[in-house]
Design an enzyme around this catalytic site. Structure first.
Site, PDB file in Angstrom:
ATOM      1  N   ASP A  63     -11.430   2.828   4.548  1.00  0.00           N
ATOM      2  CA  ASP A  63     -11.700   1.295   3.935  1.00  0.00           C
ATOM      3  C   ASP A  63     -13.099   1.033   3.943  1.00  0.00           C
ATOM      4  OD1 ASP A  63      -9.566  -0.363   3.585  1.00  0.00           O
ATOM      5  OD2 ASP A  63      -8.994  -0.702   5.690  1.00  0.00           O
ATOM      6  N   GLN A  73      -5.012  -1.817   9.857  1.00  0.00           N
ATOM      7  CA  GLN A  73      -5.048  -3.178   9.312  1.00  0.00           C
ATOM      8  C   GLN A  73      -5.445  -4.402   9.841  1.00  0.00           C
ATOM      9  OE1 GLN A  73      -3.294  -3.192   6.219  1.00  0.00           O
ATOM     10  NE2 GLN A  73      -3.793  -5.417   6.046  1.00  0.00           N
ATOM     11  N   LYS A  85       0.741  -1.241   0.133  1.00  0.00           N
ATOM     12  CA  LYS A  85      -0.019  -0.098   0.030  1.00  0.00           C
ATOM     13  C   LYS A  85       0.945   1.177   0.099  1.00  0.00           C
ATOM     14  CE  LYS A  85      -3.818  -2.224   2.411  1.00  0.00           C
ATOM     15  NZ  LYS A  85      -4.219  -2.867   3.467  1.00  0.00           N
TER      16      LYS A  85
END
Ligand code: NAD
Length: 293
Positions: free
Chosen positions: A119, A96, A52
């Site tokens: 997200d 994460q 990322k």
């Protein structure tokens, strides 16, 4: 029939080039920055985060990775989120997953300001998606799957879709997204009975269950569109949840693993980050009460 391969790698690469152009041509001040919160030492998570960061840099988006020991407490992590929420230089925040057991991931995801939740995992954005509201940040993998289907010209209205896997990050948001695009969706899971029968009715099959090569050619309707989300390592090699070699002889379109859905996920996360940045720069009101009251 031999299927047309949907190259997520190529489609994602074009989307990233377009995004880099938009970031470069942005006329206002400031730079979009993604904050990545990484807890513990999960090898797969560390690889995803590295990818990322590299992809963000390539399109001109900053990426600040904050790492914490797996022993961090929930309150301490919530304070980190609060600071990132208040930091005007941070456009988007992702945590994460998975988080260590002592931390309730719902508490943490709920704490992210909705207009920085790139997200789309917070209950707020999941709710907006279910309302088909344009402010919703849509989770990157479902958003990438939709982008793949549209990129190759698949007509969605009225299509029967079977999604295998009901996770909060793929299956459920994808079911909502495709429902919003006028598909008729069956969301299957480990307790579904006669799964192969259900799949045989589908015009579009999305496999997102983490079971190597579960979906066989004889489960598919002739000419079905097959999207394989699974990432499994078998004998050191990556494979999806679909038996690709068999299925490509029956499907009309199919995504490979690797090189299908995976590259789209990262590209969509970066698009969401730029979108968040633009909305914040323009002081565009979002409809929530958390950040805009
Ligand atoms: P998960 O691992 O949280 O859950 C698996 C889901 O599959 C559950 O809903 C379960 O009920 C269902 N399931 C398991 N076995 C089944 C079976 N035999 N029949 C029917 N359903 C079954 O799901 P996840 O986090 O969405 O991950 C699914 C897969 O997708 C994994 O391989 C993961 O690595 C991959 N993934 C890929 C990307 C990407 O960008 N390509 C992103 C996220 C996840």
């Amino acid at each position: 029939m031999t299927a047309q391969i949907i190259s997520g790698k190529e489609i994602a690469s074009r989307r990233r080039e377009d995004l880099a152009e938009k970031v470069k041509n942005y006329s206002g001040s400031g730079t979009p920055v993604l904050a990545v919160v990484l807890v513990g030492e999960d090898e797969a998570s560390e690889i995803y985060v590295r990818n990322k960061k590299k992809a963000a840099a390539a399109v001109g988006i900053g990426c600040e990775v904050m790492t914490f020991a797996s022993s961090i407490g929930e309150n301490a992590l919530l304070e980190v989120i609060d600071e990132l929420n208040e930091n005007p230089h941070i456009s988007g925040i992702i945590v994460q997953l998975p988080l260590p057991k002592q931390i309730n991931s719902l508490h943490v995801l709920s704490r992210i300001r909705p207009d920085k939740d790139v997200d789309g995992f917070s209950p707020y954005n999941a709710g907006l998606l279910s309302y088909n509201h344009p402010d919703a940040f849509v989770a990157a993998t479902p958003k990438g799957i939709l982008a793949l289907l549209l990129a190759v010209g698949i007509e969605l209205t009225g299509k029967n879709v079977v999604i295998i896997g009901r996770s909060n990050i793929v299956g459920k948001p994808l079911a909502m997204l495709l429902t919003n695009h006028n598909c008729t969706v069956t969301l299957a899971h480990s307790k579904t009975q006669n799964l192969s029968e259900a799949v045989r009715q589908a015009d579009i099959v999305v496999a997102a269950c983490g079971r190597p090569k579960l979906v066989k050619a004889d489960w598919l309707k002739e000419g079905a569109v097959v999207i394989d989300v699974g990432i499994n390592r078998v004998d050191g090699r990556l494979c999806g949840d679909v038996d690709f070699e068999e299925a490509k002889e029956k499907a009309s379109f199919i995504t490979p693993v690797p090189g299908g859905v995976g590259p789209m996920t990262v590209a969509m996360l970066l698009e969401n980050t730029f979108e968040a940045f633009c909305r914040q720069q323009n002081n565009q009101a979002c409809c929530c009460r958390h950040c805009c009251s």
